[in-house]
Each structure stands twice: as C-alpha cells, then as structure tokens.
Design a protein around this motif. Structure first.
Motif, PDB file in Angstrom:
ATOM      1  N   PHE A  60     150.376   3.017  33.865  1.00 34.20           N
ATOM      2  CA  PHE A  60     151.287   2.138  33.144  1.00 34.20           C
ATOM      3  C   PHE A  60     151.668   2.716  31.787  1.00 34.20           C
ATOM      4  CE2 PHE A  60     151.927  -1.333  30.102  1.00 34.20           C
ATOM      5  CZ  PHE A  60     152.948  -2.039  30.712  1.00 34.20           C
ATOM      6  N   HIS A  61     150.679   3.080  30.994  1.00 34.29           N
ATOM      7  CA  HIS A  61     150.957   3.512  29.623  1.00 34.29           C
ATOM      8  C   HIS A  61     151.630   4.884  29.569  1.00 34.29           C
ATOM      9  CE1 HIS A  61     149.170   0.055  27.795  1.00 34.29           C
ATOM     10  NE2 HIS A  61     147.988   0.267  28.365  1.00 34.29           N
ATOM     11  N   LYS A  62     151.244   5.794  30.468  1.00 31.95           N
ATOM     12  CA  LYS A  62     151.901   7.111  30.472  1.00 31.95           C
ATOM     13  C   LYS A  62     153.368   6.989  30.860  1.00 31.95           C
ATOM     14  CE  LYS A  62     148.723   9.082  33.001  1.00 31.95           C
ATOM     15  NZ  LYS A  62     147.990  10.053  33.829  1.00 31.95           N
ATOM     16  N   LEU A  63     153.654   6.145  31.829  1.00 29.06           N
ATOM     17  CA  LEU A  63     155.041   5.967  32.259  1.00 29.06           C
ATOM     18  C   LEU A  63     155.860   5.244  31.192  1.00 29.06           C
ATOM     19  CD1 LEU A  63     154.263   5.091  35.955  1.00 29.06           C
ATOM     20  CD2 LEU A  63     155.658   7.028  35.219  1.00 29.06           C
ATOM     21  N   TYR A  64     155.283   4.210  30.583  1.00 26.84           N
ATOM     22  CA  TYR A  64     156.011   3.494  29.530  1.00 26.84           C
ATOM     23  C   TYR A  64     156.314   4.415  28.349  1.00 26.84           C
ATOM     24  CZ  TYR A  64     157.033  -1.433  30.247  1.00 26.84           C
ATOM     25  OH  TYR A  64     157.622  -2.611  30.624  1.00 26.84           O
ATOM     26  N   ALA A  65     155.412   5.369  28.088  1.00 30.01           N
ATOM     27  CA  ALA A  65     155.672   6.336  27.028  1.00 30.01           C
ATOM     28  C   ALA A  65     156.747   7.337  27.434  1.00 30.01           C
ATOM     29  CB  ALA A  65     154.377   7.080  26.677  1.00 30.01           C
ATOM     30  N   ALA A  66     156.859   7.583  28.737  1.00 29.23           N
ATOM     31  CA  ALA A  66     157.820   8.585  29.218  1.00 29.23           C
ATOM     32  C   ALA A  66     159.234   8.026  29.364  1.00 29.23           C
ATOM     33  CB  ALA A  66     157.348   9.138  30.571  1.00 29.23           C
ATOM     34  N   PHE A  67     159.375   6.800  29.797  1.00 24.59           N
ATOM     35  CA  PHE A  67     160.689   6.276  30.169  1.00 24.59           C
ATOM     36  C   PHE A  67     161.729   6.262  29.045  1.00 24.59           C
ATOM     37  CE2 PHE A  67     158.654   3.723  33.857  1.00 24.59           C
ATOM     38  CZ  PHE A  67     158.794   4.831  34.698  1.00 24.59           C
ATOM     39  N   PRO A  68     161.375   6.032  27.774  1.00 24.64           N
ATOM     40  CA  PRO A  68     162.414   6.060  26.734  1.00 24.64           C
ATOM     41  C   PRO A  68     163.166   7.384  26.645  1.00 24.64           C
ATOM     42  CG  PRO A  68     160.462   4.969  25.891  1.00 24.64           C
ATOM     43  CD  PRO A  68     160.081   5.553  27.223  1.00 24.64           C
ATOM     44  N   SER A  69     162.548   8.476  27.032  1.00 19.44           N
ATOM     45  CA  SER A  69     163.212   9.785  26.963  1.00 19.44           C
ATOM     46  C   SER A  69     164.332   9.917  27.984  1.00 19.44           C
ATOM     47  CB  SER A  69     162.187  10.911  27.179  1.00 19.44           C
ATOM     48  OG  SER A  69     161.195  10.859  26.183  1.00 19.44           O
ATOM     49  N   THR A  70     164.330   9.070  28.992  1.00 19.20           N
ATOM     50  CA  THR A  70     165.389   9.104  29.997  1.00 19.20           C
ATOM     51  C   THR A  70     166.603   8.289  29.558  1.00 19.20           C
ATOM     52  OG1 THR A  70     163.961   9.558  31.884  1.00 19.20           O
ATOM     53  CG2 THR A  70     165.969   8.354  32.339  1.00 19.20           C
ATOM     54  N   THR A 244     132.199  -2.379  30.747  1.00 24.91           N
ATOM     55  CA  THR A 244     132.087  -3.571  29.898  1.00 24.91           C
ATOM     56  C   THR A 244     132.878  -4.753  30.447  1.00 24.91           C
ATOM     57  OG1 THR A 244     133.995  -2.941  28.532  1.00 24.91           O
ATOM     58  CG2 THR A 244     131.822  -2.114  27.859  1.00 24.91           C
ATOM     59  N   GLY A 245     133.808  -4.482  31.368  1.00 31.63           N
ATOM     60  CA  GLY A 245     134.658  -5.535  31.896  1.00 31.63           C
ATOM     61  C   GLY A 245     135.680  -6.031  30.887  1.00 31.63           C
ATOM     62  N   LYS A 246     136.000  -5.203  29.904  1.00 30.39           N
ATOM     63  CA  LYS A 246     136.937  -5.599  28.860  1.00 30.39           C
ATOM     64  C   LYS A 246     137.984  -4.512  28.622  1.00 30.39           C
ATOM     65  CE  LYS A 246     133.521  -8.418  26.386  1.00 30.39           C
ATOM     66  NZ  LYS A 246     132.806  -8.626  25.103  1.00 30.39           N
ATOM     67  N   PHE A 247     139.083  -4.907  27.991  1.00 32.45           N
ATOM     68  CA  PHE A 247     140.098  -3.946  27.575  1.00 32.45           C
ATOM     69  C   PHE A 247     139.739  -3.390  26.204  1.00 32.45           C
ATOM     70  CE2 PHE A 247     142.341  -6.175  30.850  1.00 32.45           C
ATOM     71  CZ  PHE A 247     143.194  -5.218  31.391  1.00 32.45           C
ATOM     72  N   LYS A 248     139.991  -2.105  26.033  1.00 34.81           N
ATOM     73  CA  LYS A 248     139.636  -1.443  24.784  1.00 34.81           C
ATOM     74  C   LYS A 248     140.652  -0.358  24.487  1.00 34.81           C
ATOM     75  CE  LYS A 248     135.859   1.245  22.716  1.00 34.81           C
ATOM     76  NZ  LYS A 248     134.527   1.861  22.968  1.00 34.81           N
ATOM     77  N   LEU A 249     140.960  -0.177  23.217  1.00 38.78           N
ATOM     78  CA  LEU A 249     141.887   0.875  22.808  1.00 38.78           C
ATOM     79  C   LEU A 249     141.299   2.235  23.166  1.00 38.78           C
ATOM     80  CD1 LEU A 249     144.618   1.232  21.305  1.00 38.78           C
ATOM     81  CD2 LEU A 249     143.275   1.672  19.237  1.00 38.78           C
ATOM     82  N   SER A 250     142.113   3.064  23.799  1.00 33.87           N
ATOM     83  CA  SER A 250     141.633   4.366  24.265  1.00 33.87           C
ATOM     84  C   SER A 250     142.698   5.431  24.024  1.00 33.87           C
ATOM     85  CB  SER A 250     141.304   4.299  25.759  1.00 33.87           C
ATOM     86  OG  SER A 250     140.894   5.563  26.251  1.00 33.87           O
ATOM     87  N   ARG A 251     142.253   6.652  23.875  1.00 36.37           N
ATOM     88  CA  ARG A 251     143.161   7.795  23.751  1.00 36.37           C
ATOM     89  C   ARG A 251     143.431   8.349  25.144  1.00 36.37           C
ATOM     90  NH1 ARG A 251     142.916  13.481  22.279  1.00 36.37           N
ATOM     91  NH2 ARG A 251     144.647  14.003  20.872  1.00 36.37           N
ATOM     92  N   ILE A 252     144.671   8.272  25.590  1.00 37.32           N
ATOM     93  CA  ILE A 252     145.042   8.678  26.945  1.00 37.32           C
ATOM     94  C   ILE A 252     145.743  10.026  26.888  1.00 37.32           C
ATOM     95  CG2 ILE A 252     146.385   8.062  28.993  1.00 37.32           C
ATOM     96  CD1 ILE A 252     146.201   5.135  28.064  1.00 37.32           C
TER      97      ILE A 252
END
Length: 263
Positions: A60-70, A244-252
């Motif tokens: 999700f996040h890699k694609l959302y970062a990519a799509f604006p360039s199109t 942890t079963g939780k969402f956490k900020l991560s470097r992708i």
C-alpha cells in the motif's frame, strides 16, 4: 454544513479500512518462513491472510508513494486498461483504484487483467477488486483472470485496444528470479499497442534490484521511453507489527522505476 458531492456520497469501500485491516485484526501471531518471505506461490486461505498481514501495508505505502509520479489526472474521462502482473491477491490493483478514489480521478476502467499462478490468491484478488470497484466506478469494468505463471503467458491471454491507456502494475514481482525478463518484454511489445505506463515497485534488495533496471533497459534500448522516474528513497509509514498486534511507524525500503512507452 459541508455537503458531499454525489461522487463522494457513493464512496464506500477503501483498501486500508475495508480490505487490509479486516484481514489482520484477528490473526494469530505469524511467521513468514512458510511463505518464503512473500515469494512463494500461495496455496491456502491461511497463507493468503498471512501474506496480507505481513506485506499488505508495504504494498500500500510503496504504491501510494509511487503513483503521484504518474500524474493520473491525465486519465480523467479516458478509457483505461489495468494489467496486474504476478498480482497475488490483486493488492496493487486495489490500491490503484483506492488512490483514484482519494484523488477524485475518474477514468473509464474498461478492464482489469489479473495474472497469478495461485488459483486461490487469484480468486481472492478478483473478489477484492470487484469489492473496491463498487460503487465508485462503473459496473461495466471487466475483470479478466489469467491463472498462469508469467513465463507461460502468450498474446492470446490478453484482450487490449490500441485506443485505451494501458497501466501495467509490477508490485513486488520483478525482483522474483523465476521468469525470463526478455520473454516478458516481448510479450508486452506484441500484446499492448498504444500508450503504456509501466510502474515497477519492489523492496530494496541489492542482489535483485538489477532485474528492474534490466527490464527498464529492454524498453529503453528498443522503444522510445518517456516520462521515466526512478527512486530508491525509503519512506516512513505505519504498518502492522504482528508481534505486537499494533500499527507502528516504520521505515519502508523500496526500489521503483516508472516509464511511458508507445508501441
């Protein structure tokens, strides 16, 4: 009082809230060993759920970062075909449609072609795409499933029109070393005439990034490539942590190439 437009009022299904989260919230602790870090063909519903939990957020996040360039605004009101190569559960197609909904871009999606060797993942992908297409997009979008490995594909597997804009999605697949890039290049050249936007995203991996570069060079050497874009810049976003079963900020980490060709 803010009054929603008719289009906004129709929007009901979104990828993150309605497809991704429901698949991960009740899962037990998972390990990715038995799905080979996301590279193995999936054989069961449990493996499909595991893949979404462990890697869906990254897609999700890699694609959302990519799509604006199109700059997808150029597709507004135009006929579009989406081709999702090695689609798995069609996460890339779902995220693209989600992105178009968020940005209020409304192409006429003529067809979505899902290509995947796992029949169970392909069926789930079909269901997810059908779910997210409604009601923001037309009932008339045709979803074609092709249950094959990429090396076994041929031109007869595709129905395409020269008049339509083709959007090719390669999400976490070109770095898999199980198929011939030159054969794939020839297949695209012979099957998709007209304008083709090719979007390639992958985890950053020094040992396999060369495949995305090699794929790009095949087109760059034999056709006119325009509007090319490259990035290996990591992004920081929230993803689900199974331990942890939780969402956490991560470097992708990511590796990305995009380009436009006319065949």
């Amino acid at each position: 009082m803010i009054i929603s437009s008719p289009q906004e009022a129709q929007i009901q299904i979104r990828f993150f809230e309605d497809i991704y989260k429901p698949k991960i919230e009740k899962l037990p602790l998972l390990r990715d060993v038995d799905i080979d870090h996301g590279r193995r063909v999936l054989n069961t519903e449990a493996e499909c759920d595991k893949y979404i939990a462990l890697y869906g957020g990254h897609h999700f996040h890699k694609l959302y970062a990519a799509f604006p360039s199109t700059n997808f605004h150029y597709t507004e009101g135009k006929s579009v075909e989406i081709i999702d190569w090695g689609c798995g559960q069609a996460l890339a197609s779902c995220v693209l449609i989600d992105y178009l909904i968020e940005k209020r871009i409304s192409p006429k999606i003529e067809s979505i072609t899902l290509i995947e060797p796992s029949s169970i993942a392909l069926w789930r992908g079909y269901s997810f795409v059908r779910q997210i297409l409604q009601p923001a997009f037309s009932n008339n979008s045709r979803i074609q499933t092709v249950n094959k490995c990429i090396d076994n594909l041929n031109c007869s597997d595709f129905v395409s029109s020269y008049k339509n804009i083709k959007i090719h999605l390669f999400s976490n697949i070109l770095d898999v070393e199980d198929f011939d890039l030159n054969k794939l290049y020839q297949l695209i050249i012979n099957s998709f005439s007209g304008f083709n936007r090719i979007i390639c995203t992958s985890p950053y991996n020094n040992k396999r990034n060369y495949r995305i570069d090699s794929f790009y060079q095949l087109f760059n050497e034999h056709t006119i490539v325009k509007n090319s874009f490259y990035s290996d810049e990591a992004i920081s976003q929230e993803i689900f942590y199974n331990n942890t079963g939780k969402f956490k900020l991560s470097r992708i980490q990511r590796y990305e190439r995009q380009f436009l060709i006319k065949i």
